[in-house]
Design a protein around this motif. Structure first.
Motif, PDB file in Angstrom:
ATOM      1  N   ALA A 111       0.832  -1.209   0.000  1.00 32.76           N
ATOM      2  CA  ALA A 111       0.000   0.000   0.000  1.00 32.76           C
ATOM      3  C   ALA A 111       0.861   1.251   0.000  1.00 32.76           C
ATOM      4  CB  ALA A 111      -0.932  -0.014   1.207  1.00 32.76           C
ATOM      5  N   GLN A 112       2.002   1.204   0.684  1.00 26.44           N
ATOM      6  CA  GLN A 112       2.872   2.375   0.738  1.00 26.44           C
ATOM      7  C   GLN A 112       3.608   2.602  -0.581  1.00 26.44           C
ATOM      8  OE1 GLN A 112       4.825   2.964   4.715  1.00 26.44           O
ATOM      9  NE2 GLN A 112       3.851   1.014   5.201  1.00 26.44           N
ATOM     10  N   ILE A 113       3.887   1.530  -1.296  1.00 28.32           N
ATOM     11  CA  ILE A 113       4.440   1.680  -2.642  1.00 28.32           C
ATOM     12  C   ILE A 113       3.379   2.243  -3.582  1.00 28.32           C
ATOM     13  CG2 ILE A 113       5.424   0.458  -4.620  1.00 28.32           C
ATOM     14  CD1 ILE A 113       6.594  -1.578  -2.665  1.00 28.32           C
ATOM     15  N   LEU A 114       2.145   1.746  -3.442  1.00 29.58           N
ATOM     16  CA  LEU A 114       1.057   2.200  -4.309  1.00 29.58           C
ATOM     17  C   LEU A 114       0.770   3.689  -4.133  1.00 29.58           C
ATOM     18  CD1 LEU A 114      -1.434  -0.804  -4.018  1.00 29.58           C
ATOM     19  CD2 LEU A 114      -0.021  -0.183  -5.987  1.00 29.58           C
ATOM     20  N   GLU A 115       0.969   4.229  -2.930  1.00 21.45           N
ATOM     21  CA  GLU A 115       0.760   5.663  -2.712  1.00 21.45           C
ATOM     22  C   GLU A 115       1.626   6.482  -3.656  1.00 21.45           C
ATOM     23  OE1 GLU A 115      -0.540   6.289   1.946  1.00 21.45           O
ATOM     24  OE2 GLU A 115       1.587   6.171   1.453  1.00 21.45           O
ATOM     25  N   HIS A 120       2.345   9.697  -8.695  1.00 20.29           N
ATOM     26  CA  HIS A 120       3.358  10.125  -9.665  1.00 20.29           C
ATOM     27  C   HIS A 120       3.362   9.358 -10.979  1.00 20.29           C
ATOM     28  CE1 HIS A 120       4.993  12.823  -6.724  1.00 20.29           C
ATOM     29  NE2 HIS A 120       5.252  11.850  -5.882  1.00 20.29           N
ATOM     30  N   THR A 121       2.423   8.443 -11.174  1.00 16.81           N
ATOM     31  CA  THR A 121       2.374   7.738 -12.453  1.00 16.81           C
ATOM     32  C   THR A 121       0.935   7.702 -12.973  1.00 16.81           C
ATOM     33  OG1 THR A 121       1.931   5.495 -11.609  1.00 16.81           O
ATOM     34  CG2 THR A 121       4.241   6.236 -11.627  1.00 16.81           C
ATOM     35  N   ASP A 122       0.791   7.318 -14.225  1.00 16.79           N
ATOM     36  CA  ASP A 122      -0.533   7.193 -14.854  1.00 16.79           C
ATOM     37  C   ASP A 122      -0.965   5.736 -14.974  1.00 16.79           C
ATOM     38  OD1 ASP A 122      -0.628   9.981 -15.240  1.00 16.79           O
ATOM     39  OD2 ASP A 122       0.515   9.805 -17.101  1.00 16.79           O
ATOM     40  N   LEU A 123      -0.341   4.850 -14.224  1.00 14.22           N
ATOM     41  CA  LEU A 123      -0.645   3.430 -14.315  1.00 14.22           C
ATOM     42  C   LEU A 123      -2.054   3.137 -13.786  1.00 14.22           C
ATOM     43  CD1 LEU A 123       2.729   1.924 -13.017  1.00 14.22           C
ATOM     44  CD2 LEU A 123       1.984   2.159 -15.394  1.00 14.22           C
ATOM     45  N   GLY A 124      -2.722   2.152 -14.376  1.00 14.50           N
ATOM     46  CA  GLY A 124      -4.001   1.692 -13.876  1.00 14.50           C
ATOM     47  C   GLY A 124      -3.833   0.812 -12.656  1.00 14.50           C
ATOM     48  N   ARG A 125      -4.959   0.397 -12.053  1.00 19.69           N
ATOM     49  CA  ARG A 125      -4.915  -0.365 -10.810  1.00 19.69           C
ATOM     50  C   ARG A 125      -4.091  -1.649 -10.949  1.00 19.69           C
ATOM     51  NH1 ARG A 125      -8.428  -1.709  -6.159  1.00 19.69           N
ATOM     52  NH2 ARG A 125      -9.554   0.209  -6.575  1.00 19.69           N
ATOM     53  N   SER A 126      -4.376  -2.457 -11.961  1.00 26.26           N
ATOM     54  CA  SER A 126      -3.652  -3.722 -12.108  1.00 26.26           C
ATOM     55  C   SER A 126      -2.180  -3.497 -12.428  1.00 26.26           C
ATOM     56  CB  SER A 126      -4.308  -4.577 -13.194  1.00 26.26           C
ATOM     57  OG  SER A 126      -4.293  -3.896 -14.445  1.00 26.26           O
ATOM     58  N   ALA A 127      -1.890  -2.473 -13.225  1.00 22.98           N
ATOM     59  CA  ALA A 127      -0.493  -2.160 -13.554  1.00 22.98           C
ATOM     60  C   ALA A 127       0.263  -1.685 -12.312  1.00 22.98           C
ATOM     61  CB  ALA A 127      -0.439  -1.109 -14.654  1.00 22.98           C
ATOM     62  N   ARG A 128      -0.429  -0.935 -11.435  1.00 26.06           N
ATOM     63  CA  ARG A 128       0.226  -0.487 -10.197  1.00 26.06           C
ATOM     64  C   ARG A 128       0.540  -1.675  -9.292  1.00 26.06           C
ATOM     65  NH1 ARG A 128      -3.705   3.828 -10.382  1.00 26.06           N
ATOM     66  NH2 ARG A 128      -4.953   2.763  -8.779  1.00 26.06           N
ATOM     67  N   ARG A 131       3.490  -3.426 -10.698  1.00 25.39           N
ATOM     68  CA  ARG A 131       4.701  -2.626 -10.493  1.00 25.39           C
ATOM     69  C   ARG A 131       5.198  -2.736  -9.051  1.00 25.39           C
ATOM     70  NH1 ARG A 131       9.487  -0.787 -12.015  1.00 25.39           N
ATOM     71  NH2 ARG A 131       9.909   1.372 -11.413  1.00 25.39           N
ATOM     72  N   ALA A 132       4.281  -2.773  -8.080  1.00 25.19           N
ATOM     73  CA  ALA A 132       4.683  -2.907  -6.677  1.00 25.19           C
ATOM     74  C   ALA A 132       5.424  -4.220  -6.456  1.00 25.19           C
ATOM     75  CB  ALA A 132       3.460  -2.815  -5.770  1.00 25.19           C
ATOM     76  N   VAL A 133       4.893  -5.308  -7.039  1.00 28.07           N
ATOM     77  CA  VAL A 133       5.557  -6.609  -6.931  1.00 28.07           C
ATOM     78  C   VAL A 133       6.911  -6.578  -7.637  1.00 28.07           C
ATOM     79  CG1 VAL A 133       5.415  -9.050  -7.574  1.00 28.07           C
ATOM     80  CG2 VAL A 133       3.372  -7.852  -6.728  1.00 28.07           C
TER      81      VAL A 133
END
Length: 330
Positions: A111-115, A120-128, A131-133
């Motif tokens: 969750a802290q990475i997703l913040e 700061h990015t335009d990524l969608g939910r699944s892409a975020r 990206r966190a993983v």
């Protein structure tokens, strides 16, 4: 040298205290080149962390930052807060001290990475989520798809530090400010974190400002080093020449206080006295009360930071009178 990625001129930070305004960063001049690692060293209270926070304007009112912080030619000091938020995290990332307290204990690491990714990015939910993983895998955390949902207390100290690096790298910053990323970690984890930073510098073409107390870390990982004392730059140059033949009495004192593994049972040579309080320095050499080379010339004015023949900068009146340094582990 190429055009500096970051150019700092006359950076000054004042804080409000019961005794009035106190200057904690006092006219710092620094350059950071693309892709280089610049080390900031000095005792506690020398202004290292405050310099990093001042670059990103993380100083709360009535504290004040002045001078120039040129980021890709754009001065960050006069920018509005909304403009600074677009730069913090996106273009300049920061690893804060003490991951034990810097991470939010009630939010999962993912969750802290997703913040950061949301801001700061335009990524969608699944892409975020992906990206966190990916970021946890990048910084060397095993089973990242499972650990992304863990909370900070479920991570070891080294893993928390890696999670802090993952958060800072979330939006691929061009400059990373690392505030003592290896402090309080055992030497094995320290080595892993340093190797990780070196790898990220090489693969992401990222510049790093590394704050540390450990001169061995600087010798191992940095291209250039700036020695800070009382919020001022004492000496600044390439790591090899500075450590082999320091041109400031404070740099020499720091190097001599490092244990020399080549000589068994040899007493340490600490610097006498203690660093000055920020409001007691005045317009003189800040190191003068603790310096074995001090003369009346050191008390008349603040020594300027001058360029020497080998390209380094020194703010010592007696730079050419210092004895050679015995510790040269570069």
């Amino acid at each position: 040298m190429t055009t500096p990625l970051l150019s700092i001129r006359g950076l000054r930070t004042t804080l409000a205290t019961e005794r009035g305004q106190v200057t904690v960063v006092d006219g710092v001049d620094l350059d950071v080149q693309p892709g280089e690692i610049l080390g900031l060293v000095g005792e506690s209270g020398s202004g290292k962390s405050m310099t990093l926070r001042s670059i990103l304007r993380l100083i709360r009112a009535p504290g004040r930052v002045s001078g120039q912080v040129l980021w890709r030619g754009r001065d960050l000091v006069p920018l509005r807060e909304a403009e600074m938020r677009a730069i913090r995290g996106r273009e300049i990332g920061m690893i804060f001290q003490e991951p034990m307290t810097a991470l939010n204990p009630v939010l999962s690491v993912g969750a802290q990475i997703l913040e950061n990714l949301v801001a700061h990015t335009d990524l969608g939910r699944s892409a975020r989520q992906a990206r966190a993983v990916e970021l946890l895998d990048l910084v060397g955390i095993s089973a990242p798809a499972q650990r992304v949902n863990d909370y900070p207390h479920q991570f070891s100290g080294g893993m928390r530090q890696r999670a802090m690096i993952a958060i800072a790298l979330a939006s691929n910053p061009t400059l990373l400010l690392a505030d003592e990323p290896t402090t309080a970690l055992d030497v094995t984890i320290q080595d892993q974190i340093l190797k990780l930073l070196m790898h990220l510098r090489a693969t992401l073409k990222m510049a790093v400002i590394l704050v540390t107390h450990d001169l061995g870390v600087v010798a191992q990982s940095c291209d250039r080093v700036a020695v800070l004392y009382a919020g001022r730059v004492a000496e600044y140059g390439a790591v090899g020449p500075v450590f082999a033949a320091p041109h400031h009495a404070y740099t020499l004192g720091l190097l001599r206080s490092v244990p020399d593994a080549r000589h068994a049972r040899q007493p340490l040579r600490p610097i006498g006295g203690a660093p000055p309080a920020p409001d007691t320095v005045g317009e003189r050499c800040a190191f003068m009360p603790r310096c074995a080379y001090a003369t009346a010339a050191c008390a008349t004015a603040r020594p300027p930071l001058v360029s020497l023949s080998d390209g380094r900068l020194s703010a010592c009146v007696h730079w050419d009178q210092l004895e050679a340094n015995e510790w040269a582990a570069v």
